[in-house]
Write a protein that holds these residues in place. Structure first.
Motif, mmCIF file in Angstrom:
data_model
loop_
_atom_site.group_PDB
_atom_site.id
_atom_site.type_symbol
_atom_site.label_atom_id
_atom_site.label_comp_id
_atom_site.label_asym_id
_atom_site.label_seq_id
_atom_site.Cartn_x
_atom_site.Cartn_y
_atom_site.Cartn_z
ATOM 1 N N PRO A 23 30.520 75.018 41.721
ATOM 2 C CA PRO A 23 31.691 75.357 40.620
ATOM 3 C C PRO A 23 31.524 77.012 40.349
ATOM 4 O O PRO A 23 30.525 77.405 40.423
ATOM 5 C CB PRO A 23 31.560 74.553 39.685
ATOM 6 C CG PRO A 23 30.595 73.552 40.169
ATOM 7 C CD PRO A 23 29.843 74.150 41.023
ATOM 8 N N ALA A 24 32.612 77.609 39.985
ATOM 9 C CA ALA A 24 32.683 78.868 39.673
ATOM 10 C C ALA A 24 31.530 79.208 38.475
ATOM 11 O O ALA A 24 31.437 78.400 37.752
ATOM 12 C CB ALA A 24 34.088 79.512 39.039
ATOM 13 N N GLY A 25 30.836 80.308 38.627
ATOM 14 C CA GLY A 25 29.678 80.745 37.762
ATOM 15 C C GLY A 25 28.228 80.091 38.065
ATOM 16 O O GLY A 25 27.395 80.374 37.358
ATOM 17 N N HIS B 164 22.539 72.992 40.385
ATOM 18 C CA HIS B 164 22.825 74.439 40.923
ATOM 19 C C HIS B 164 22.055 75.220 39.970
ATOM 20 O O HIS B 164 21.645 75.057 38.763
ATOM 21 C CB HIS B 164 24.312 74.671 40.417
ATOM 22 C CG HIS B 164 25.347 73.728 41.314
ATOM 23 N ND1 HIS B 164 25.697 72.533 40.742
ATOM 24 C CD2 HIS B 164 25.622 73.916 42.719
ATOM 25 C CE1 HIS B 164 26.319 71.958 41.624
ATOM 26 N NE2 HIS B 164 26.268 72.709 43.068
#
Length: 189
Positions: free
Chosen positions: A24-26, A76
């Motif tokens: 995901p973004a970030g 992540h």
């Protein structure tokens, strides 16, 4: 002799394996390539396993400005915002308190990070955490829970401790070098 060492999940991705799905973004599938981890603190043994990794100086000449602290959420990597906007300095050590507060030892002292993991991606608020610590590189940290102490080993200036439960400001510091000294003071009486 015992069993051999094996590659851990903190290592760079194995090019012989399929690439992981886009995060995901970030969030990221790994911390910056070519960077050398110098500190590790396990936040939770899991599941999921969560931890912090700290990085020394930026090794990649194409990307010299890096985030020096990364958090692994079990799936992540997330940069913790300790970059040149806070203090562009190598981070040598990291510890995590029970309340998830992060303390890092840097070439310019100790910093305190308070996470907001409800945000997506998570964010950290960083503040310099000097409290009488001399200006010297902090090469190692240890956190004790009973008593609630943060100890910092400095380069050339000794080992210092701070009682994290003490609300009074530090007004006296004792440096001692005797094997029988417990490094504690007690009220007279």
């Amino acid at each position: 002799a015992g069993p051999p060492w094996t590659v851990s999940w903190l290592s760079p991705p194995d090019p012989s394996q399929p690439a992981p799905a886009a995060p995901p973004a970030g969030f990221f599938n790994n911390f910056p390539a070519g960077e050398i981890p110098v500190g590790l603190a396990v936040e939770s043994a899991g599941p999921p396993v969560t931890c912090y990794v700290t990085l020394g100086i930026g090794q990649d000449p194409d990307h010299p400005e890096i985030d020096h602290v990364w958090w692994y959420d079990g799936a992540h990597w997330v940069p913790c915002g300790f970059d040149s906007t806070v203090a562009d300095t190598p981070v040598n050590a990291v510890v995590v308190d029970i309340d998830q507060t992060v303390y890092i030892g840097t070439d310019v002292g100790v910093w305190k990070g308070v996470p907001n993991k409800a945000a997506s991606p998570p964010t950290w608020t960083w503040s310099h955490f000097a409290h009488g610590l001399p200006e010297a590189p902090v090469v190692d940290l240890i956190l004790l829970h009973a008593p609630h102490l943060l100890r910092a080993a400095t380069h050339g200036r000794g080992v210092w401790e701070l009682n994290l439960d003490d609300t009074e400001p530090v007004n006296q510091t004792y440096i001692r070098a005797h094997t029988a000294d417990t490094r504690r003071t007690f009220p007279a009486g």
